[in-house]
Design an enzyme around this catalytic site. Structure first.
Site, PDB file in Angstrom:
ATOM      1  N   LYS A 119       0.833  -1.207   0.000  1.00 34.61           N
ATOM      2  CA  LYS A 119       0.000   0.000   0.000  1.00 34.61           C
ATOM      3  C   LYS A 119       0.872   1.263   0.000  1.00 34.61           C
ATOM      4  O   LYS A 119       0.688   2.151  -0.815  1.00 34.61           O
ATOM      5  CB  LYS A 119      -0.908   0.044   1.239  1.00 34.61           C
ATOM      6  CG  LYS A 119      -1.765  -1.187   1.449  1.00 34.61           C
ATOM      7  CD  LYS A 119      -2.613  -1.064   2.704  1.00 34.61           C
ATOM      8  CE  LYS A 119      -1.833  -1.013   4.007  1.00 34.61           C
ATOM      9  NZ  LYS A 119      -1.075  -2.225   4.347  1.00 34.61           N
ATOM     10  N   ARG A 133      -9.307   1.795   9.309  1.00 33.04           N
ATOM     11  CA  ARG A 133      -8.818   0.457   9.576  1.00 33.04           C
ATOM     12  C   ARG A 133      -9.834  -0.402  10.315  1.00 33.04           C
ATOM     13  O   ARG A 133      -9.538  -1.519  10.693  1.00 33.04           O
ATOM     14  CB  ARG A 133      -7.572   0.574  10.439  1.00 33.04           C
ATOM     15  CG  ARG A 133      -6.392  -0.173   9.864  1.00 33.04           C
ATOM     16  CD  ARG A 133      -5.222   0.181  10.753  1.00 33.04           C
ATOM     17  NE  ARG A 133      -4.091  -0.638  10.521  1.00 33.04           N
ATOM     18  CZ  ARG A 133      -3.050  -0.271   9.776  1.00 33.04           C
ATOM     19  NH1 ARG A 133      -3.046   0.871   9.138  1.00 33.04           N
ATOM     20  NH2 ARG A 133      -2.016  -1.063   9.684  1.00 33.04           N
ATOM     21  N   ARG A 135      11.966  -5.429   4.900  1.00 30.45           N
ATOM     22  CA  ARG A 135      11.789  -3.984   4.635  1.00 30.45           C
ATOM     23  C   ARG A 135      12.802  -3.160   5.438  1.00 30.45           C
ATOM     24  O   ARG A 135      13.065  -3.434   6.599  1.00 30.45           O
ATOM     25  CB  ARG A 135      10.380  -3.555   5.038  1.00 30.45           C
ATOM     26  CG  ARG A 135      10.234  -2.027   5.024  1.00 30.45           C
ATOM     27  CD  ARG A 135       8.818  -1.557   5.115  1.00 30.45           C
ATOM     28  NE  ARG A 135       8.067  -2.172   6.176  1.00 30.45           N
ATOM     29  CZ  ARG A 135       6.739  -2.143   6.260  1.00 30.45           C
ATOM     30  NH1 ARG A 135       6.032  -1.532   5.327  1.00 30.45           N
ATOM     31  NH2 ARG A 135       6.120  -2.710   7.260  1.00 30.45           N
ATOM     32  N   ARG A 174      11.845  -1.161  10.995  1.00 30.17           N
ATOM     33  CA  ARG A 174      10.788  -0.800  11.932  1.00 30.17           C
ATOM     34  C   ARG A 174      10.733  -1.812  13.076  1.00 30.17           C
ATOM     35  O   ARG A 174      10.883  -2.997  12.849  1.00 30.17           O
ATOM     36  CB  ARG A 174       9.425  -0.774  11.203  1.00 30.17           C
ATOM     37  CG  ARG A 174       9.116   0.554  10.573  1.00 30.17           C
ATOM     38  CD  ARG A 174       7.960   0.516   9.600  1.00 30.17           C
ATOM     39  NE  ARG A 174       6.732  -0.093  10.097  1.00 30.17           N
ATOM     40  CZ  ARG A 174       5.590  -0.129   9.391  1.00 30.17           C
ATOM     41  NH1 ARG A 174       5.546   0.425   8.186  1.00 30.17           N
ATOM     42  NH2 ARG A 174       4.529  -0.695   9.878  1.00 30.17           N
ATOM     43  N   ARG A 200      -0.010  -8.642  13.546  1.00 29.15           N
ATOM     44  CA  ARG A 200      -0.630  -7.598  12.716  1.00 29.15           C
ATOM     45  C   ARG A 200      -1.574  -8.218  11.688  1.00 29.15           C
ATOM     46  O   ARG A 200      -2.617  -7.649  11.374  1.00 29.15           O
ATOM     47  CB  ARG A 200       0.452  -6.760  12.025  1.00 29.15           C
ATOM     48  CG  ARG A 200       1.070  -5.728  12.967  1.00 29.15           C
ATOM     49  CD  ARG A 200       2.419  -5.249  12.517  1.00 29.15           C
ATOM     50  NE  ARG A 200       2.412  -4.601  11.225  1.00 29.15           N
ATOM     51  CZ  ARG A 200       3.504  -4.381  10.494  1.00 29.15           C
ATOM     52  NH1 ARG A 200       4.692  -4.773  10.957  1.00 29.15           N
ATOM     53  NH2 ARG A 200       3.421  -3.788   9.333  1.00 29.15           N
TER      54      ARG A 200
HETATM   55  P1  AP5 Z   1       5.008  -1.476   1.846  1.00 30.22           P
HETATM   56  O1  AP5 Z   1       4.596  -0.746   0.607  1.00 30.22           O
HETATM   57  O2  AP5 Z   1       5.783  -0.727   2.873  1.00 30.22           O
HETATM   58  O3  AP5 Z   1       3.730  -2.221   2.475  1.00 30.22           O
HETATM   59  P2  AP5 Z   1       2.442  -1.667   3.208  1.00 30.22           P
HETATM   60  O4  AP5 Z   1       1.264  -2.369   2.625  1.00 30.22           O
HETATM   61  O5  AP5 Z   1       2.421  -0.178   3.201  1.00 30.22           O
HETATM   62  O6  AP5 Z   1       2.721  -2.267   4.626  1.00 30.22           O
HETATM   63  P3  AP5 Z   1       2.776  -1.676   6.098  1.00 30.22           P
HETATM   64  O7  AP5 Z   1       3.467  -2.718   6.909  1.00 30.22           O
HETATM   65  O8  AP5 Z   1       3.390  -0.306   6.139  1.00 30.22           O
HETATM   66  O9  AP5 Z   1       1.300  -1.609   6.438  1.00 30.22           O
HETATM   67  P4  AP5 Z   1       0.688  -1.613   7.813  1.00 30.22           P
HETATM   68  O10 AP5 Z   1      -0.716  -1.371   7.468  1.00 30.22           O
HETATM   69  O11 AP5 Z   1       0.948  -2.793   8.660  1.00 30.22           O
HETATM   70  O12 AP5 Z   1       1.504  -0.450   8.567  1.00 30.22           O
HETATM   71  P5  AP5 Z   1       1.124   1.050   8.936  1.00 30.22           P
HETATM   72  O13 AP5 Z   1       2.338   1.852   8.850  1.00 30.22           O
HETATM   73  O14 AP5 Z   1      -0.084   1.482   8.223  1.00 30.22           O
HETATM   74  O15 AP5 Z   1       5.831  -2.778   1.376  1.00 30.22           O
HETATM   75  C1  AP5 Z   1       6.384  -3.690   2.316  1.00 30.22           C
HETATM   76  C2  AP5 Z   1       7.754  -4.171   1.794  1.00 30.22           C
HETATM   77  O16 AP5 Z   1       7.563  -4.917   0.580  1.00 30.22           O
HETATM   78  C3  AP5 Z   1       8.739  -3.049   1.436  1.00 30.22           C
HETATM   79  O17 AP5 Z   1      10.020  -3.465   1.792  1.00 30.22           O
HETATM   80  C4  AP5 Z   1       8.593  -2.883  -0.090  1.00 30.22           C
HETATM   81  O18 AP5 Z   1       9.797  -2.424  -0.681  1.00 30.22           O
HETATM   82  C5  AP5 Z   1       8.238  -4.301  -0.529  1.00 30.22           C
HETATM   83  N1  AP5 Z   1       7.284  -4.326  -1.643  1.00 30.22           N
HETATM   84  C6  AP5 Z   1       6.167  -3.559  -1.793  1.00 30.22           C
HETATM   85  N2  AP5 Z   1       5.510  -3.890  -2.937  1.00 30.22           N
HETATM   86  C7  AP5 Z   1       6.227  -4.907  -3.507  1.00 30.22           C
HETATM   87  C8  AP5 Z   1       6.063  -5.679  -4.708  1.00 30.22           C
HETATM   88  N3  AP5 Z   1       5.026  -5.468  -5.533  1.00 30.22           N
HETATM   89  N4  AP5 Z   1       6.982  -6.629  -4.994  1.00 30.22           N
HETATM   90  C9  AP5 Z   1       8.026  -6.844  -4.153  1.00 30.22           C
HETATM   91  N5  AP5 Z   1       8.242  -6.149  -3.007  1.00 30.22           N
HETATM   92  C10 AP5 Z   1       7.348  -5.190  -2.686  1.00 30.22           C
HETATM   93  O19 AP5 Z   1       0.685   0.858  10.456  1.00 30.22           O
HETATM   94  C11 AP5 Z   1       1.613   0.554  11.473  1.00 30.22           C
HETATM   95  C12 AP5 Z   1       0.907   0.561  12.825  1.00 30.22           C
HETATM   96  O20 AP5 Z   1       0.408   1.875  13.107  1.00 30.22           O
HETATM   97  C13 AP5 Z   1      -0.317  -0.356  12.956  1.00 30.22           C
HETATM   98  O21 AP5 Z   1       0.034  -1.680  13.285  1.00 30.22           O
HETATM   99  C14 AP5 Z   1      -1.089   0.349  14.074  1.00 30.22           C
HETATM  100  O22 AP5 Z   1      -0.539   0.068  15.323  1.00 30.22           O
HETATM  101  C15 AP5 Z   1      -0.841   1.822  13.772  1.00 30.22           C
HETATM  102  N6  AP5 Z   1      -1.886   2.376  12.903  1.00 30.22           N
HETATM  103  C16 AP5 Z   1      -1.713   2.860  11.626  1.00 30.22           C
HETATM  104  N7  AP5 Z   1      -2.881   3.288  11.118  1.00 30.22           N
HETATM  105  C17 AP5 Z   1      -3.823   3.067  12.083  1.00 30.22           C
HETATM  106  C18 AP5 Z   1      -5.220   3.276  12.135  1.00 30.22           C
HETATM  107  N8  AP5 Z   1      -5.900   3.779  11.094  1.00 30.22           N
HETATM  108  N9  AP5 Z   1      -5.856   2.936  13.283  1.00 30.22           N
HETATM  109  C19 AP5 Z   1      -5.211   2.426  14.331  1.00 30.22           C
HETATM  110  N10 AP5 Z   1      -3.887   2.184  14.345  1.00 30.22           N
HETATM  111  C20 AP5 Z   1      -3.193   2.500  13.211  1.00 30.22           C
END
Ligand code: AP5
Ligand code: ZN
Length: 216
Positions: A15, A90, A129, A162, A173
C-alpha cells in the site's frame, strides 16, 4: 480522473509503496496514519509515546486518537486536490467517522483500492523492509534494494528496520488485519467503490494497473 482514494489491504501488501509513487505522479497528498504516528514517535510527542505502546505490539491505536489526527490533517488545504489515504480507515468505526468528516468538507470518495497478497509473501516483504529515517523512502533487502547496501539512495542516511517488522509482530498484525480491518472490504464493496488489485506482481506493473483504473 479519480483522486480521492483509500488503500486497504494487509500489512506488507505494498500500500505504502504504491501510495508514495502515485502521490508524486498525481500531485495529491499521501496520508499514511502509520507514517504520521511514526513521525510523532520520532519527535517524542505525547501522542507518539501513546501510539508506540500499540504499534510495537501490532495492535491498533485507539480510534479517538487516530480519528482526531486525521480530522486535523483534513484542515490542510492540499486535500482539496484529492488524497491518498493509506492505512486509514482500519475498522468500520473509523470508516463511519471518515464518511462524516468528508461530508463536512463537502467531499466524497472516488475509489477504494484493495491491495491483496499472500501471507508467506507478506512475511518475507515485511521482515526484509528497510526505511530511511530522514526521507521515509522504503526499500527491501532483496526486492527493492538501495544502490549501496543499507544506505538511502536519496540522502545517504543509514537505513533502519521498523520495530514492528519482526516475524512475531507481523503474525499479530495479520491477525488484527483479518479480525478488525477485513470487514471494511464488505463495507466498501456494498457502496460499489471497491477495486481489487493483485499486489503479488512487480511494483511498477501494479502502479500502471492502478493508474489505468484511476483514469490517469
Ligand atoms: P510497503 O509498501 O511498505 O507495504 P504496506 O502495505 O504499506 O505495509 P505496512 O506494513 O506499512 O502496512 P501496515 O498497514 O501494517 O503499517 P502502517 O504503517 O499502516 O511494502 C512492504 C515491503 O515490501 C517493502 O520493503 C517494499 O519495498 C516491498 N514491496 C512492496 N511492494 C512490492 C512488490 N510489488 N513486490 C516486491 N516487493 C514489494 O501501520 C503501522 C501501525 O500503526 C499499525 O500496526 C497500528 O498500530 C498503527 N496504525 C496505523 N494506522 C492506524 C489506524 N488507522 N488505526 C489504528 N492504528 C493505526
Ligand atoms: Zn532517505
Amino acid at each position: 480522473m479519480k483522486t480521492r482514494m483509500i488503500f486497504v489491504g494487509p500489512p506488507g501488501a505494498g500500500k505504502g509503496s504504491q501510495a508514495k509513487i502515485l502521490s508524486e505522479k498525481l500531485n495529491v497528498p499521501h496520508i499514511s496514519t502509520g507514517d504520521m504516528f511514526r513521525a510523532h514517535l520520532k519527535n517524542d510527542t505525547k501522542l507518539g509515546l501513546l501510539a508506540k505502546q500499540y504499534i510495537n505490539q501490532g495492535l491498533l491505536v485507539p480510534d479517538d486518537v487516530t480519528n482526531d489526527m486525521v480530522k486535523e490533517r483534513f484542515n490542510e488545504k492540499d486535500v482539496q486536490n484529492g488524497f491518498i489515504l493509506d492505512g486509514y480507515p482500519r475498522n468500520p468505526l473509523q470508516a463511519q467517522f471518515l464518511d462524516t468528516l468528508l461530508k463536512e468538507h463537502g467531499m466524497s470518495l472516488d475509489i477504494i483500492i484493495n491491495v491483496t497478497s499472500d501471507d508467506e509473501i507478506i512475511i518475507k516483504r515485511i521482515t526484509g523492509r528497510r526505511s530511511c529515517p530522514t526521507c521515509g523512502a522504503v526499500y527491501h533487502i532483496e526486492n527493492n534494494p538501495p544502490k549501496v547496501f543499507g544506505i538511502c539512495d536519496k540522502d545517504q542516511t543509514p537505513l533502519v528496520q521498523r520495530k514492528d517488522d519482526t516475524e512475531e509482530t507481523v503474525v499479530k498484525r495479520l491477525k488484527v488485519y483479518y479480525e478488525e480491518t477485513f470487514p471494511l472490504i464488505e463495507y466498501y464493496k456494498n457502496k460499489g467503490l471497491l477495486v481489487d488489485i493483485d499486489g503479488n506482481g512487480e511494483i511498477l506493473e501494479i502502479t500502471e494497473k492502478i493508474l489505468e483504473i484511476l483514469g490517469a
